[in-house]
Design an enzyme around this catalytic site. Sequence first.
Site, short mmCIF file in Angstrom:
data_model
loop_
_atom_site.label_atom_id
_atom_site.label_comp_id
_atom_site.label_asym_id
_atom_site.label_seq_id
_atom_site.Cartn_x
_atom_site.Cartn_y
_atom_site.Cartn_z
N LEU A 274 -15.58 5.88 9.21
CA LEU A 274 -16.69 5.21 8.17
C LEU A 274 -17.24 5.74 7.34
O LEU A 274 -17.89 7.18 7.86
CB LEU A 274 -17.76 5.08 9.47
CG LEU A 274 -16.52 4.05 11.04
CD1 LEU A 274 -16.76 3.80 12.31
CD2 LEU A 274 -16.16 2.71 10.14
N GLY B 53 -12.89 6.18 11.58
CA GLY B 53 -12.15 5.15 11.70
C GLY B 53 -11.16 5.40 10.92
O GLY B 53 -10.27 3.75 10.69
N ASN C 158 -12.18 11.71 16.05
CA ASN C 158 -12.93 13.06 15.86
C ASN C 158 -13.81 12.90 16.04
O ASN C 158 -14.87 13.37 15.92
CB ASN C 158 -12.14 14.31 14.89
CG ASN C 158 -13.25 13.51 13.57
OD1 ASN C 158 -12.82 12.05 13.31
ND2 ASN C 158 -13.00 14.27 12.67
N GLU C 159 -14.83 11.55 16.59
CA GLU C 159 -16.00 11.00 17.08
C GLU C 159 -16.76 12.61 18.09
O GLU C 159 -18.10 12.64 17.21
CB GLU C 159 -15.66 10.31 17.73
CG GLU C 159 -15.79 8.97 16.45
CD GLU C 159 -14.22 8.19 16.04
OE1 GLU C 159 -13.66 9.66 16.43
OE2 GLU C 159 -14.22 7.23 15.35
#
Lengths: 243, 243, 243
Positions: free
Chosen positions: B49, B94, B118-119
């Site tokens: 994203l 994303g 990996n957010e």
Amino acid sequence: MKFKSPPVNSLSLDFITELCISLEKLENNRECRGVILTSAVPNIFSSGLDITEMCGKSMEHYAEFWRAVQEMWLRLYGSNMVTVAAVNGSSPAGGCLIALSCDYRIMVQNPKFIIGLNEAQLGIVAPFWFKDTFVNTVGHRVAERSLQLGSLHSASEAHKFGLVDELVPEEKLQEKAAAIMAQWLALPDHARQLTKSMMRKAVLDRLVAHREEDIQNFVNFISKESIQKSLRMYMEMLKKKKS
Amino acid sequence: MKFKSPPVNSLSLDFITELCISLEKLENNRECRGVILTSAVPNIFSSGLDITEMCGKSMEHYAEFWRAVQEMWLRLYGSNMVTVAAVNGSSPAGGCLIALSCDYRIMVQNPKFIIGLNEAQLGIVAPFWFKDTFVNTVGHRVAERSLQLGSLHSASEAHKFGLVDELVPEEKLQEKAAAIMAQWLALPDHARQLTKSMMRKAVLDRLVAHREEDIQNFVNFISKESIQKSLRMYMEMLKKKKS
Amino acid sequence: MKFKSPPVNSLSLDFITELCISLEKLENNRECRGVILTSAVPNIFSSGLDITEMCGKSMEHYAEFWRAVQEMWLRLYGSNMVTVAAVNGSSPAGGCLIALSCDYRIMVQNPKFIIGLNEAQLGIVAPFWFKDTFVNTVGHRVAERSLQLGSLHSASEAHKFGLVDELVPEEKLQEKAAAIMAQWLALPDHARQLTKSMMRKAVLDRLVAHREEDIQNFVNFISKESIQKSLRMYMEMLKKKKS
């Protein structure tokens, strides 16, 4: 946090109550972001629920004991802290549950150390939330087979199917546990905690929703004469083994 | 279908909108039974994203952006076509979700290419449907650990626990993707589609049922000053890295 | 229990009805605590549902047949006995379901023997409870891929991802099955049965709750002209193969 309740770190009502209080204190201490669980007793991580609490006692006692066991799991599996189990000895039944409830499990590679949910071997049944925690860790099939057989797995076997994450020689255990803790603490707390909660919430909520029913089930089951008899026989066997 | 949005195929609102329109066209084209997703940008499949869409914008913009991200996933994970991800570069967040949403994942075996959700490393939390898609692919335990640590895995590691299905040398990627596509297209469409839907419906339905709530959650979370600050810091870091 | 319905142990309405009656008798026989399922026909464990029962018959017949198939699975997957599948031949579709419904699967290591839920290859769709049983055994991802491709796996491949628990040379099969049975029977029945039920209840209950709907779905689907046509073609192909 070091379990120290010789001879085998069995989870008595007192032990569990103290563990819950300690966990609550750490949870509320903003300086404390993680906890390593290990044993100060040689060769045993924890031998699991104390059978004397389940044998020859009153219904009220069974209910109180079971509520404490639930509380311990709710606190540990739902902890906001990073929890690492440094399994430095055998860890059957409730001892295995404690390890399963942590974020990461390191076990000493010693062919004598075993781990597993062996309730079926004693003629009793692991409750659904032991099962849910186990399934979340090793998957449905491994859990189904292991629970039905009441298997106690060697460290190597446990590692092979993911019941423990890592094996180390005994002398490296503390160092490794500290390294893993550092790795997990490097993440921002808030995001890590929300992620952990997202992963575990369904299973935690399930016990919360059925807590009284689960206590009632346990009390009814454990106070059956047939179960009491098989627990007494098991205790006799343990006593003979010791002497 | 080749992603071509240099420098890193980041999923901007425009990019996602265009991707959704393309997918819809292909879905409605009876001649088109499958699609291979790959990148025209060297070393990057998709960087995930676009952070600029989530930073310093209005609540309305965040809501519009998130609805588009949801739409992309609903179309891709629920596609009637055979979808193959030919992952020819790194694929964080994303980008990883896009790969996870396909029917099959082939990745180039290059030690520099990484993939994962990996957010958590950015201080944000993957939404429940990223998590559901991940759990459906790698199981609960691997997902729990990987999501909490925000891990980016090497291609080899990703292959070892099933995040990608197959590794190939870069020069064999297109050939292999075509072979896999041919294998999947050999099945009768109708039976394959009904089977796919049976496997994925529960997870797709869950987002559909909670879509507005999920948008609200995202908007509230992302517009927090603490989150905005950590995203700004992350962007600064990326800029410095580049220069 | 030895399946003996030459040439291929196909699951006709008669065969299934007899199997259900036998299982019920054993279930009610307190002397019988376990059953080993194997085949008396060389090279075939069971070829699955008998296609002639699904082709050119009345709606009533399809409904009766499907109810019997459901009954077979409910009895086998929910059995209180220890059930061991000694898979001594190929085992596609319904044959694979029988094996999946047991507590343990041993397969003869013969490169010619294959096993899997290959319904998609025939243009039909495995019902949700075949899928649930499969997912419980091999996990979501393996099931998703294998079901969509209608894969028939070699014994080695099936063993690698847990569709079978163990491979043995043909001459060791009965001995091994007996040893596994002895291992499982060593557990106290009551605890083992409650544990098994805890693991399988959700999936069993799901069919019980949707049984009539599932029959209706099957009847509607199978009586479609397009499906009938593809089944006729498949039967023609089988006949040609034989001659």
